[in-house]
Design a protein around this motif. Structure first.
Motif, PDB file in Angstrom:
ATOM      1  N   THR A  98      -2.884   8.742  13.628  1.00 57.69           N
ATOM      2  CA  THR A  98      -3.792   9.894  13.556  1.00 57.69           C
ATOM      3  C   THR A  98      -3.021  11.206  13.571  1.00 57.69           C
ATOM      4  N   ASP A  99      -2.055  11.319  14.460  1.00 55.58           N
ATOM      5  CA  ASP A  99      -1.256  12.540  14.550  1.00 55.58           C
ATOM      6  C   ASP A  99      -0.483  12.794  13.261  1.00 55.58           C
ATOM      7  N   GLN A 100       0.091  11.745  12.693  1.00 54.35           N
ATOM      8  CA  GLN A 100       0.860  11.923  11.467  1.00 54.35           C
ATOM      9  C   GLN A 100      -0.038  12.342  10.303  1.00 54.35           C
ATOM     10  N   VAL A 101      -1.219  11.773  10.232  1.00 49.10           N
ATOM     11  CA  VAL A 101      -2.161  12.181   9.187  1.00 49.10           C
ATOM     12  C   VAL A 101      -2.512  13.655   9.337  1.00 49.10           C
ATOM     13  N   MET A 102      -2.741  14.089  10.573  1.00 48.88           N
ATOM     14  CA  MET A 102      -3.068  15.490  10.818  1.00 48.88           C
ATOM     15  C   MET A 102      -1.907  16.408  10.442  1.00 48.88           C
ATOM     16  N   HIS A 103      -0.691  16.009  10.797  1.00 47.01           N
ATOM     17  CA  HIS A 103       0.484  16.802  10.431  1.00 47.01           C
ATOM     18  C   HIS A 103       0.594  16.940   8.909  1.00 47.01           C
ATOM     19  N   ILE A 104       0.451  15.820   8.219  1.00 45.40           N
ATOM     20  CA  ILE A 104       0.605  15.813   6.766  1.00 45.40           C
ATOM     21  C   ILE A 104      -0.482  16.651   6.100  1.00 45.40           C
ATOM     22  N   VAL A 105      -1.716  16.542   6.596  1.00 47.45           N
ATOM     23  CA  VAL A 105      -2.820  17.335   6.035  1.00 47.45           C
ATOM     24  C   VAL A 105      -2.536  18.823   6.179  1.00 47.45           C
ATOM     25  N   MET A 106      -2.018  19.234   7.326  1.00 43.28           N
ATOM     26  CA  MET A 106      -1.722  20.646   7.540  1.00 43.28           C
ATOM     27  C   MET A 106      -0.584  21.109   6.644  1.00 43.28           C
ATOM     28  N   VAL A 107       0.417  20.274   6.432  1.00 44.69           N
ATOM     29  CA  VAL A 107       1.521  20.622   5.530  1.00 44.69           C
ATOM     30  C   VAL A 107       0.998  20.778   4.104  1.00 44.69           C
ATOM     31  N   LEU A 108       0.151  19.868   3.684  1.00 44.11           N
ATOM     32  CA  LEU A 108      -0.421  19.941   2.337  1.00 44.11           C
ATOM     33  C   LEU A 108      -1.312  21.170   2.183  1.00 44.11           C
ATOM     34  N   ALA A 109      -2.111  21.455   3.208  1.00 43.63           N
ATOM     35  CA  ALA A 109      -3.006  22.611   3.148  1.00 43.63           C
ATOM     36  C   ALA A 109      -2.215  23.910   3.054  1.00 43.63           C
ATOM     37  N   ALA A 110      -1.169  24.046   3.870  1.00 43.52           N
ATOM     38  CA  ALA A 110      -0.347  25.262   3.837  1.00 43.52           C
ATOM     39  C   ALA A 110       0.357  25.406   2.499  1.00 43.52           C
TER      40      ALA A 110
END
Length: 241
Positions: A98-110
């Motif tokens: 879950t944490d890794q998915v959240m990290h990746i989503v934020m990187v993609l969004a930025a």
């Protein structure tokens, strides 16, 4: 810089910061912390620094690099506040994924937001996009994949639970996970017309034909997951123009 280049480089920066440059002492300190700690701040600063570095040191990306670091900090803080014990804080399957998915989503969004607001050309792929994607996949297929495999095994509870009864040398739920890996890989190979690769699965499955035990099941699951991750990475890169 094209969008595909930026995304590949920023994902590379994330995995390098989270898995290669983060000392084990930091992982242990974050696991023990119940709230905001200096170690978490240091790690977030490292994430921001690498995000900016992998942007080509673009001044216009500084704020986005800081945003990536801050969101990384909040996600790590959220995990610390869950009150997990030290041993499971980093390796807990569901929490880790879950944490890794959240990290990746934020990187993609930025990355996508930055490119949308600053690019005057809407060309997503550049002449070096595939090279950067290959670099990213090699980074992911290294140390990060080890943690993802460990997390998946934890989610399916096949790391140390044994079946009860006369045949007590097999892992609980091992057959389910092996079957899912087999079917997923076989379908992928068939869709890609790589029928010869199915031979790998037949050979791997033959390990269990004689004197099956928990250790061999564990090795087979790890092999299938590892092989599957590499196949998926190769497919994603091959789809790029």
């Amino acid at each position: 810089m094209n969008l595909a280049d930026l995304v590949a480089l920023q994902l590379t920066a994330h995995f390098v910061a989270d898995f290669y440059l983060q000392p084990q002492a930091w992982c242990e300190a974050k696991a023990e912390a119940s709230g905001l700690s200096w170690t978490q701040v240091q790690h977030a600063a490292l994430v921001s620094a690498l995000a900016w570095l992998f942007s080509g040191l673009e001044l216009s990306f500084v704020l986005y690099a800081l945003l990536i670091g801050l969101t990384h900090l909040f996600i790590d803080l959220r995990k610390s506040q869950q009150g997990q014990d030290r041993e499971r804080a980093w390796y807990d399957g569901g929490g880790f994924l879950t944490d890794q998915v959240m990290h990746i989503v934020m990187v993609l969004a930025a990355s996508c937001t930055y490119w949308t607001l600053t690019s005057d050309k809407w060309d997503i792929f550049g002449s070096h996009s595939k090279e950067w994607a290959i670099l990213c996949m090699y980074v992911i297929c290294g140390k990060p994949t080890n943690f993802f495999i460990k997390a998946i095994m934890t989610v399916f509870d096949v790391s140390g639970q044994f079946n009860q009864g006369e045949e007590s040398d097999t892992l609980v739920n091992a057959g389910k996970l092996i079957g899912m890996c087999e079917r997923g890989l076989t379908l992928t190979f068939v869709l890609l017309n790589q029928f010869a690769a199915v031979g790998f699965l037949i050979t791997a499955k033959s390990i269990l034909r004689h004197d099956s035990n928990a250790e061999r099941e564990y090795v087979l699951i790890g092999t299938l997951l590892s092989f599957g991750a590499a196949v998926l990475a190769g497919i994603l890169v091959s789809l790029l123009p």
